[in-house]
Scaffold this motif. Sequence first.
Motif, PDB file in Angstrom:
ATOM      1  N   LYS A  95       0.781  -1.072  -0.039  1.00  0.00           N
ATOM      2  CA  LYS A  95       0.013  -0.030  -0.049  1.00  0.00           C
ATOM      3  C   LYS A  95       0.821   1.257  -0.083  1.00  0.00           C
ATOM      4  O   LYS A  95       1.944   1.420   0.878  1.00  0.00           O
ATOM      5  N   HIS A  97       1.061   5.430  -0.083  1.00  0.00           N
ATOM      6  CA  HIS A  97       0.022   6.715   0.548  1.00  0.00           C
ATOM      7  C   HIS A  97       0.577   8.033  -0.375  1.00  0.00           C
ATOM      8  O   HIS A  97       1.609   8.249  -0.940  1.00  0.00           O
ATOM      9  N   SER A 158      -0.597   0.201  -5.780  1.00  0.00           N
ATOM     10  CA  SER A 158      -1.863   0.574  -5.202  1.00  0.00           C
ATOM     11  C   SER A 158      -1.915   1.932  -4.094  1.00  0.00           C
ATOM     12  O   SER A 158      -0.961   1.631  -3.388  1.00  0.00           O
ATOM     13  N   TRP A 160      -3.368   4.291  -1.211  1.00  0.00           N
ATOM     14  CA  TRP A 160      -4.654   3.988  -0.290  1.00  0.00           C
ATOM     15  C   TRP A 160      -4.426   5.347   0.473  1.00  0.00           C
ATOM     16  O   TRP A 160      -3.561   6.192   0.756  1.00  0.00           O
ATOM     17  N   LYS A 162      -5.009   6.277   4.316  1.00  0.00           N
ATOM     18  CA  LYS A 162      -4.496   5.533   5.654  1.00  0.00           C
ATOM     19  C   LYS A 162      -5.953   5.706   6.525  1.00  0.00           C
ATOM     20  O   LYS A 162      -6.823   6.550   6.446  1.00  0.00           O
ATOM     21  N   ARG A 177      -8.905   2.325  -0.825  1.00  0.00           N
ATOM     22  CA  ARG A 177      -7.988   2.506  -1.822  1.00  0.00           C
ATOM     23  C   ARG A 177      -8.554   3.635  -2.953  1.00  0.00           C
ATOM     24  O   ARG A 177      -9.483   3.577  -3.568  1.00  0.00           O
ATOM     25  N   HIS A 180      -4.456   3.720  -8.655  1.00  0.00           N
ATOM     26  CA  HIS A 180      -3.194   3.064  -8.728  1.00  0.00           C
ATOM     27  C   HIS A 180      -2.245   3.998  -9.640  1.00  0.00           C
ATOM     28  O   HIS A 180      -2.784   4.955 -10.179  1.00  0.00           O
ATOM     29  N   SER A 231     -14.848  -2.049  -3.241  1.00  0.00           N
ATOM     30  CA  SER A 231     -13.595  -2.302  -3.532  1.00  0.00           C
ATOM     31  C   SER A 231     -13.848  -2.569  -4.937  1.00  0.00           C
ATOM     32  O   SER A 231     -14.665  -3.354  -5.385  1.00  0.00           O
ATOM     33  N   GLY A 235      -8.172  -4.511  -3.232  1.00  0.00           N
ATOM     34  CA  GLY A 235      -8.010  -4.394  -1.665  1.00  0.00           C
ATOM     35  C   GLY A 235      -9.357  -4.174  -0.854  1.00  0.00           C
ATOM     36  O   GLY A 235     -10.510  -3.743  -1.750  1.00  0.00           O
ATOM     37  N   ASP A 239      -9.106  -2.457   5.574  1.00  0.00           N
ATOM     38  CA  ASP A 239      -7.809  -2.494   5.830  1.00  0.00           C
ATOM     39  C   ASP A 239      -7.220  -1.530   6.409  1.00  0.00           C
ATOM     40  O   ASP A 239      -7.472  -0.292   6.089  1.00  0.00           O
TER      41      ASP A 239
END
Length: 241
Positions: A95, A97, A158, A160, A162, A177, A180, A231, A235, A239
């Motif tokens: 992941k 960020h 990917s 994401w 947080k 997510r 990408h 999703s 993902g 998560d």
Amino acid sequence: MASSGHVLALASGGALDLDCLPREATLEMLQACRDRIFALEHEVRSAAEPPRTPAKARAASRVPASSSKAMTKAQIGKEQKSIVKEIKKKITPLKFHTGWDKVSREVKFAADRLPPEAAEQILGISQDSWPASTVTANLGGNDIQRALGLGDGELQGSVWQKGGAIGRHFGAVKAMRLGHAPLELESLKLSYTIKSQRLTGSLVCVNGAGMVASKKRRRGGAGALFGGFESDGFGSEDDFL
């Protein structure tokens, strides 16, 4: 100086019969004996020492017989693609960020039974300068793409948002997510063991600009009350990091 049986030839043309020594030895006789002793010592040493192998032959002996046939460019490219496939597999669960949470990720990989000719192209180091056991290389910038045979933006990661608490009175936000993005390749460390033909590597990368947003649809039911999204298969929004 020639000799036959127990007879030594002398420089003056005479001979010294070792089975019938004269009462007095001349300097010429002593020199003949000395020369014969030295010659015998040399013969003994030569017989005891193993034959020396030329440097080029020693270098060739370190390369397994399977690599004796030259590899084509296509075959080397196939080996590179196999390594890239392994790297992509390791990148998939990572992941990345944005903003303050943006950090580089390390991807470790390995390739077994990699032919020396393919390793030579990937490492960028000629086999003639390889040491006896392990070859290492530290690459950066365009050298990484050359080593792995990568196209621009081929490695994607990917991105994401947080999850976590937002202040004392605002509850928590779920990880989600965002999409990408192509990865920027910062460094590549390689190590190739000649005997086992094993390549190990460590690729450090970070998400770059040009993120493509994920296509998500809002879920019905209780999940929608909390801004839940479904999703697109890369993902789960539940998560957390």
